[in-house]
Design a protein around this motif. Structure first.
Motif, short mmCIF file in Angstrom:
data_model
loop_
_atom_site.label_atom_id
_atom_site.label_comp_id
_atom_site.label_asym_id
_atom_site.label_seq_id
_atom_site.Cartn_x
_atom_site.Cartn_y
_atom_site.Cartn_z
N ILE A 437 0.86 -1.19 0.00
CA ILE A 437 0.00 0.00 0.00
C ILE A 437 0.89 1.23 0.00
N CYS A 438 0.71 2.09 -0.99
CA CYS A 438 1.40 3.38 -1.05
C CYS A 438 0.35 4.48 -1.19
N VAL A 439 0.30 5.39 -0.23
CA VAL A 439 -0.63 6.51 -0.32
C VAL A 439 0.13 7.81 -0.20
N ASP A 440 -0.43 8.88 -0.79
CA ASP A 440 0.24 10.17 -0.72
C ASP A 440 -0.71 11.26 -0.30
N ASN A 441 -0.18 12.48 -0.22
CA ASN A 441 -0.93 13.64 0.28
C ASN A 441 -1.39 13.46 1.72
N VAL A 442 -0.58 12.74 2.49
CA VAL A 442 -0.88 12.50 3.90
C VAL A 442 0.34 12.91 4.72
N VAL A 443 0.13 13.77 5.71
CA VAL A 443 1.22 14.26 6.55
C VAL A 443 1.10 13.63 7.93
N VAL A 444 2.15 12.94 8.35
CA VAL A 444 2.18 12.30 9.66
C VAL A 444 3.49 12.65 10.36
N GLU A 445 3.60 12.24 11.61
CA GLU A 445 4.81 12.46 12.38
C GLU A 445 5.16 11.19 13.14
N ASN A 446 6.41 11.12 13.61
CA ASN A 446 6.79 10.01 14.48
C ASN A 446 5.90 9.99 15.71
N GLY A 447 5.50 8.79 16.11
CA GLY A 447 4.60 8.64 17.24
C GLY A 447 3.14 8.59 16.85
N ASP A 448 2.83 8.91 15.58
CA ASP A 448 1.46 8.82 15.10
C ASP A 448 1.09 7.37 14.78
N TYR A 449 -0.21 7.13 14.73
CA TYR A 449 -0.76 5.87 14.21
C TYR A 449 -1.73 6.25 13.09
N ILE A 450 -1.89 5.36 12.12
CA ILE A 450 -2.77 5.67 11.00
C ILE A 450 -3.74 4.53 10.76
N ASP A 451 -4.98 4.89 10.41
CA ASP A 451 -5.98 3.94 9.93
C ASP A 451 -6.22 4.25 8.45
N ILE A 452 -6.28 3.21 7.63
CA ILE A 452 -6.54 3.38 6.20
C ILE A 452 -7.77 2.55 5.86
N GLY A 453 -8.79 3.20 5.31
CA GLY A 453 -10.06 2.53 5.07
C GLY A 453 -10.23 2.04 3.65
N LEU A 454 -11.37 1.46 3.41
CA LEU A 454 -11.72 1.00 2.07
C LEU A 454 -11.84 2.19 1.12
N PRO A 455 -11.47 2.01 -0.16
CA PRO A 455 -11.52 3.12 -1.11
C PRO A 455 -12.93 3.67 -1.29
N VAL A 456 -13.00 4.99 -1.49
CA VAL A 456 -14.28 5.65 -1.72
C VAL A 456 -14.15 6.54 -2.94
N GLY A 457 -15.25 7.13 -3.36
CA GLY A 457 -15.23 8.00 -4.53
C GLY A 457 -15.40 7.20 -5.81
N GLU A 458 -15.60 7.90 -6.89
CA GLU A 458 -15.80 7.27 -8.19
C GLU A 458 -14.56 6.49 -8.59
N GLY A 459 -14.73 5.19 -8.79
CA GLY A 459 -13.59 4.36 -9.17
C GLY A 459 -12.68 4.01 -8.02
N GLY A 460 -13.05 4.39 -6.79
CA GLY A 460 -12.22 4.07 -5.63
C GLY A 460 -10.84 4.69 -5.72
N MET A 461 -10.76 5.94 -6.17
CA MET A 461 -9.45 6.54 -6.41
C MET A 461 -8.80 7.12 -5.16
N VAL A 462 -9.54 7.21 -4.04
CA VAL A 462 -8.94 7.70 -2.80
C VAL A 462 -9.33 6.76 -1.67
N VAL A 463 -8.56 6.83 -0.59
CA VAL A 463 -8.89 6.05 0.61
C VAL A 463 -9.01 7.02 1.79
N PRO A 464 -9.98 6.76 2.67
CA PRO A 464 -10.09 7.59 3.88
C PRO A 464 -8.99 7.22 4.87
N VAL A 465 -8.43 8.20 5.52
CA VAL A 465 -7.39 7.95 6.51
C VAL A 465 -7.71 8.72 7.78
#
Length: 478
Positions: A437-465
């Protein structure tokens, strides 16, 4: 073309449980010939539940079966199938998060409430979500102001400091409307911290005896004094430190104060006298609101009223806690949703090392997590040529050697638009079905945790985080 998705917010608090459903409208904001830029452009609450008392079996046990029944009935009343819910958040907040079976609730709620509903707990996150849900963060941005939101619930008060719309600090205090509970006019229950304050200040408040308004007011004025200390409106003493639950803060100046949570309405009603029936809700919330509003130290000129008070946290959970990735991404749908993935964020030198092949420091960081699933994050560079991109992919594979050998997912989080090209390059170098899984346009820092959801939008072109930040700084992305 606009696309609508349904989001749920479920807040299980110390005293009450709230549920809302929101419709989020997402839209491609880029031109026809450019890479899509998918953003949430509108948020509308389509259903609010009534406010339920959180069911408890005892002071330390949540009645999970009754809680699940409440939520199931709300879905039915809202005429919403859980399969139609695409995103949102479940949060266990305040004292409830400390109950011994909170983990069981998280598991039950997550399985019930849709494919991507993140379960989070913790006072820092609750502070931020409540401030966003109340509208305090928006007021900070609109007024270019420094605002502190105090979310005063049953067992805790969560403070969040926003400057020009950005969250810069949080803290939490064991102050709330149910520090003392009253039943049939008698003191029914109180917290351990309440007992100590009552003893130290020699107040006439005892379990089983009549609730005397004047004595309860003295108790609430002590909590008001602690709030003034934490806001640097009066000299700090051991009192404010006693009520702090996690960490102190050093925010000495602010332009405005906002209030949310169950006690907020008793503040915003501008009480000139104590309500005639102060214990009608079985707690001391109305008197606490009176004490705060009538504080001789907190300037009334600093008060700003917010749109949401009692349901601020659940509104924030349902409509403001989830972001969307970029559209130039690479993922395997079978892997999603992913939850609670720890982040390793590379600094500038480490990112240069990753490209050059000097990997000892990076591999050492990865080894900190003892081969569990992690996400590697860096800024990225869209100017990499073909050879450089291949070298970057090779070095990532070498760095994750121990994880790859165990066939665990390779997760890369990039700030700029290059996830799709990197993901395809990584895929060409690993087994055809290797989980990447490679996602972009997401800014995180050390110590963070991330949840990545099922794709949404037309054609599933983005994922909720959702990014779960444990210690907030200027780059938080909640």
């Amino acid at each position: 073309m606009d696309n609508n998705i349904i989001s749920v917010g479920i807040d299980v608090g110390t005293t009450t449980t709230n549920i809302i459903f929101s419709k989020l409208t997402i839209q491609n904001l880029s031109g026809i010939s450019r890479a899509p830029i998918i953003k949430v452009i509108d948020k509308n609450i389509i259903y609010r539940s009534e406010v339920f008392f959180t069911p408890l079996l005892s002071s330390s046990d949540i009645d999970v079966a009754s809680l699940m029944k409440i939520i199931e009935n709300v879905y039915k009343d809202a005429n919403i199938d859980k399969k139609s819910v695409q995103t949102g958040a479940v949060i266990i907040t305040g004292e409830t998060a400390r109950k011994k079976n909170a983990d069981k609730i998280l598991q039950e709620l997550s399985s019930f409430a849709g494919d991507f509903v993140v379960a989070i707990a913790g006072s820092d996150l609750e502070s931020i979500i409540a401030a966003k849900g109340s509208g305090s963060s928006a007021l900070s941005k609109d007024n270019h102001a420094n605002i502190i939101n105090l979310d005063i619930g049953g067992g805790t008060t969560n403070l969040a400091f926003f400057s020009n719309g950005s969250a810069l600090n949080t803290t939490c205090m064991d102050i709330g409307g149910r520090m003392i509970e009253v039943k049939d006019g008698l003191i029914y229950k109180m917290t351990d911290k309440s007992k100590k304050i009552i003893e130290d200040y020699k107040l006439n408040i005892k379990i089983g005896e009549k609730a005397v308004t004047d004595e309860i007011l003295k108790f609430c004025e002590i909590m008001e004094k602690a709030i003034c200390e934490i806001l640097f409106l009066s000299p700090k003493t051991s009192l404010s430190k006693y009520f702090i639950t996690n960490h102190d803060w050093e925010i000495e100046k602010f332009d405005y104060l906002t209030f949310s949570g169950g006690v907020a309405d008793f503040i915003y009603n501008y009480p000139s006298t104590i309500p005639q029936d102060p214990f009608k809700y079985g707690d001391i919330g109305p008197i606490l609101g009176y004490a705060i509003y009538n504080s001789k130290i907190i300037p009334k000129s600093s008060y700003l009223k917010v749109l949401e008070t009692q349901q601020a946290t659940v509104v924030g959970a349902g409509a403001y806690s989830v972001d969307l990735s970029g559209s130039t991404i690479h993922y395997m749908k079978e892997l999603l949703p992913l939850k609670n993935i720890p982040i390793i964020k590379l600094n500038k030198k480490e990112e240069e090392d990753l490209l050059s092949g000097n990997l000892s420091s990076i591999k050492n960081k990865i080894n900190w997590y003892e081969e569990e699933v992690i996400a590697l994050s860096f800024i990225g560079n869209t100017r990499l040529n073909f050879d450089q991109l291949n070298k970057l992919a090779d070095n990532i594979i070498v760095s994750f050697d121990s994880i790859i050998k165990k066939k665990k997912p390779l997760i890369i989080i990039i700030e700029i638009d290059m996830a799709k090209s990197l993901g395809i390059t990584l895929k060409s170098k690993l087994d055809e079905n290797y989980p990447i899984i490679c996602v972009d346009n997401v800014v995180v820092e050390n110590g963070d945790y991330i949840d990545i959801g099922l794709p949404v939008g037309e054609g599933g072109m983005v994922v909720p985080v959702m990014i779960k930040t444990l210690i907030f700084n200027e780059k938080n992305n909640l």
